[in-house]
Design an enzyme around this catalytic site. Structure first.
Site, PDB file in Angstrom:
ATOM      1  N   HIS A  94       0.880  -1.181   0.000  1.00 56.84           N
ATOM      2  CA  HIS A  94       0.000   0.000   0.000  1.00 56.84           C
ATOM      3  C   HIS A  94       0.907   1.218   0.000  1.00 56.84           C
ATOM      4  O   HIS A  94       1.721   1.402   0.892  1.00 56.84           O
ATOM      5  CB  HIS A  94      -0.893   0.026   1.240  1.00 56.84           C
ATOM      6  CG  HIS A  94      -1.651   1.316   1.407  1.00 56.84           C
ATOM      7  ND1 HIS A  94      -2.376   1.893   0.386  1.00 56.84           N
ATOM      8  CD2 HIS A  94      -1.797   2.138   2.488  1.00 56.84           C
ATOM      9  CE1 HIS A  94      -2.933   3.008   0.818  1.00 56.84           C
ATOM     10  NE2 HIS A  94      -2.586   3.188   2.090  1.00 56.84           N
ATOM     11  N   HIS A  96       1.313   5.643  -1.263  1.00 61.05           N
ATOM     12  CA  HIS A  96       0.647   6.878  -1.669  1.00 61.05           C
ATOM     13  C   HIS A  96       1.484   7.491  -2.786  1.00 61.05           C
ATOM     14  O   HIS A  96       1.744   8.679  -2.802  1.00 61.05           O
ATOM     15  CB  HIS A  96       0.515   7.829  -0.476  1.00 61.05           C
ATOM     16  CG  HIS A  96      -0.505   7.391   0.517  1.00 61.05           C
ATOM     17  ND1 HIS A  96      -1.636   8.095   0.800  1.00 61.05           N
ATOM     18  CD2 HIS A  96      -0.586   6.274   1.276  1.00 61.05           C
ATOM     19  CE1 HIS A  96      -2.356   7.447   1.709  1.00 61.05           C
ATOM     20  NE2 HIS A  96      -1.738   6.347   2.005  1.00 61.05           N
ATOM     21  N   ASP A 119       1.625  -5.691 -19.410  1.00 55.45           N
ATOM     22  CA  ASP A 119       2.596  -6.665 -18.869  1.00 55.45           C
ATOM     23  C   ASP A 119       2.335  -6.950 -17.397  1.00 55.45           C
ATOM     24  O   ASP A 119       2.638  -8.021 -16.890  1.00 55.45           O
ATOM     25  CB  ASP A 119       4.024  -6.125 -19.018  1.00 55.45           C
ATOM     26  CG  ASP A 119       4.557  -6.294 -20.429  1.00 55.45           C
ATOM     27  OD1 ASP A 119       5.541  -5.625 -20.776  1.00 55.45           O
ATOM     28  OD2 ASP A 119       3.958  -7.083 -21.190  1.00 55.45           O
ATOM     29  N   HIS A 170      -8.263   8.008  -1.693  1.00 58.45           N
ATOM     30  CA  HIS A 170      -7.176   7.508  -0.828  1.00 58.45           C
ATOM     31  C   HIS A 170      -5.931   7.244  -1.677  1.00 58.45           C
ATOM     32  O   HIS A 170      -5.220   8.177  -2.025  1.00 58.45           O
ATOM     33  CB  HIS A 170      -7.689   6.279  -0.082  1.00 58.45           C
ATOM     34  CG  HIS A 170      -6.770   5.751   0.967  1.00 58.45           C
ATOM     35  ND1 HIS A 170      -7.141   4.824   1.904  1.00 58.45           N
ATOM     36  CD2 HIS A 170      -5.465   6.017   1.221  1.00 58.45           C
ATOM     37  CE1 HIS A 170      -6.115   4.543   2.684  1.00 58.45           C
ATOM     38  NE2 HIS A 170      -5.096   5.251   2.290  1.00 58.45           N
ATOM     39  N   TYR A 228      15.055 -16.820 -16.172  1.00 59.11           N
ATOM     40  CA  TYR A 228      15.838 -18.039 -15.911  1.00 59.11           C
ATOM     41  C   TYR A 228      15.001 -19.234 -16.322  1.00 59.11           C
ATOM     42  O   TYR A 228      13.870 -19.378 -15.930  1.00 59.11           O
ATOM     43  CB  TYR A 228      16.201 -18.139 -14.420  1.00 59.11           C
ATOM     44  CG  TYR A 228      16.954 -16.918 -13.950  1.00 59.11           C
ATOM     45  CD1 TYR A 228      16.333 -15.968 -13.126  1.00 59.11           C
ATOM     46  CD2 TYR A 228      18.252 -16.667 -14.392  1.00 59.11           C
ATOM     47  CE1 TYR A 228      16.998 -14.834 -12.732  1.00 59.11           C
ATOM     48  CE2 TYR A 228      18.923 -15.522 -13.996  1.00 59.11           C
ATOM     49  CZ  TYR A 228      18.290 -14.614 -13.175  1.00 59.11           C
ATOM     50  OH  TYR A 228      18.953 -13.470 -12.804  1.00 59.11           O
TER      51      TYR A 228
HETATM   52  O1  LIG Z   1      -3.197   5.249   4.243  1.00 61.18           O
HETATM   53  C1  LIG Z   1      -2.708   5.658   5.300  1.00 61.18           C
HETATM   54  C2  LIG Z   1      -3.111   6.949   5.871  1.00 61.18           C
HETATM   55  O2  LIG Z   1      -4.047   7.571   4.997  1.00 61.18           O
HETATM   56  C3  LIG Z   1      -1.697   4.801   5.983  1.00 61.18           C
HETATM   57  O3  LIG Z   1      -1.122   3.946   4.982  1.00 61.18           O
HETATM   58  C4  LIG Z   1      -0.558   5.598   6.620  1.00 61.18           C
HETATM   59  O4  LIG Z   1      -0.036   6.468   5.671  1.00 61.18           O
HETATM   60  C5  LIG Z   1       0.526   4.640   7.127  1.00 61.18           C
HETATM   61  O5  LIG Z   1       0.013   4.033   8.269  1.00 61.18           O
HETATM   62  P1  LIG Z   1       0.908   3.001   9.121  1.00 61.18           P
HETATM   63  O6  LIG Z   1       1.250   1.839   8.216  1.00 61.18           O
HETATM   64  O7  LIG Z   1       2.164   3.720   9.560  1.00 61.18           O
HETATM   65  O8  LIG Z   1       0.024   2.605  10.274  1.00 61.18           O
END
Ligand SMILES: O=C(CO)[C@@H](O)[C@H](O)COP(=O)(O)O
Length: 234
Positions: A94, A96, A119, A170, A228
């Site tokens: 995850h 940003h 791909d 998000h 490989y």
């Molecule tokens: O999406 C979010 C906040 O919007 C989270 O991903 C934080 O950015 C990171 O949180 P931790 O992994 O440090 O609890």
């Protein structure tokens, strides 16, 4: 075995920085054990340069923290929901990352217009609807994971061929056959998001990638198993 997974997950979390996919600690990577009973995930809020394998938090698939003085990432419930429903997901990232997050916050999917997109991802990268006030109240992170699974089910999407989604308002969640390949897919997602945004300026009506080309690229192996052993005979 979990010690090896801790090493892999720690290394993948540090890649978030070297691949320039995070600001501050805005991102987390996890991995799941072979028996899919436990996950290993980044501790919440810990800066990446301080991370050690020992700090990676072990959480059971039903959400119980196992033997760790540190809190697991606040996104743990979302990671768990993806692991529970997407059997091909053995690693989840995850981030940003800038361009993918721009699309997520614009509530826009990322159209598949090129072969490098194909791909890694078979088709457009979907974006979810926003969570309802009730869903936010009843458990933000749990509902976020359920929303991801619901979006795939309702649109009849295959998480194996399309290992990424944009959460409306998000940012992206991306997965793969291991934490490192989830990171490869995150790098690819950010690159195609950047290209897609520029393509919107240059050619807003650019056609999507033709289905027969899409299929060809999706059938190719890539990543370590492509270099490989098997050769991509023309
Ligand atoms: O999406 C979010 C906040 O919007 C989270 O991903 C934080 O950015 C990171 O949180 P931790 O992994 O440090 O609890």
């Amino acid at each position: 075995m979990l010690e090896q997974l801790r090493e892999q997950v720690c290394k993948a979390n540090k890649r978030l920085v070297t691949e320039n996919l995070v600001t501050l600690t805005w991102g987390n990577v996890s991995g799941i054990s072979e028996d899919r009973k436990d996950i290993v995930i980044k501790p919440s809020g810990v800066p990446y340069d301080e991370l050690t394998p020992e700090q990676m938090v072990i959480v059971s698939i039903d959400g119980q923290v196992i033997d760790s003085p540190l809190r697991p990432s606040s996104d743990t419930p979302t990671h768990l929901e993806i692991y529970r429903h997407f059997p091909n997901a053995n690693g989840i990232a995850h981030t940003h990352s800038r361009y993918a997050t721009i699309f997520a916050q614009a509530r826009r999917s990322i159209r598949c217009t090129g072969t490098t997109h194909a791909d890694h991802f078979r088709g457009d990268i979907p974006v979810t609807r926003a969570l309802t006030p009730h869903e936010v109240e009843s458990g933000y992170e749990h509902e976020t994971g359920r929303l991801i699974v619901e979006t795939f089910r309702e649109n009849q999407l295959d998480p194996h061929c399309l290992p990424a989604i944009l959460l409306a308002g998000h940012a992206p969640f991306v997965w793969g056959p291991c934490p490192d390949r989830a990171m490869d897919n995150s790098v690819a997602l950010e690159a195609i998001a950047e290209m897609a945004l520029h393509l919107e300026l240059l050619a807003p009506n650019a056609p999507g990638l033709e289905a027969h080309i899409l299929a060809k690229h999706q059938s190719r192996k890539h990543g370590p198993d492509a270099y490989y052993g098997q050769t991509n005979t023309p």
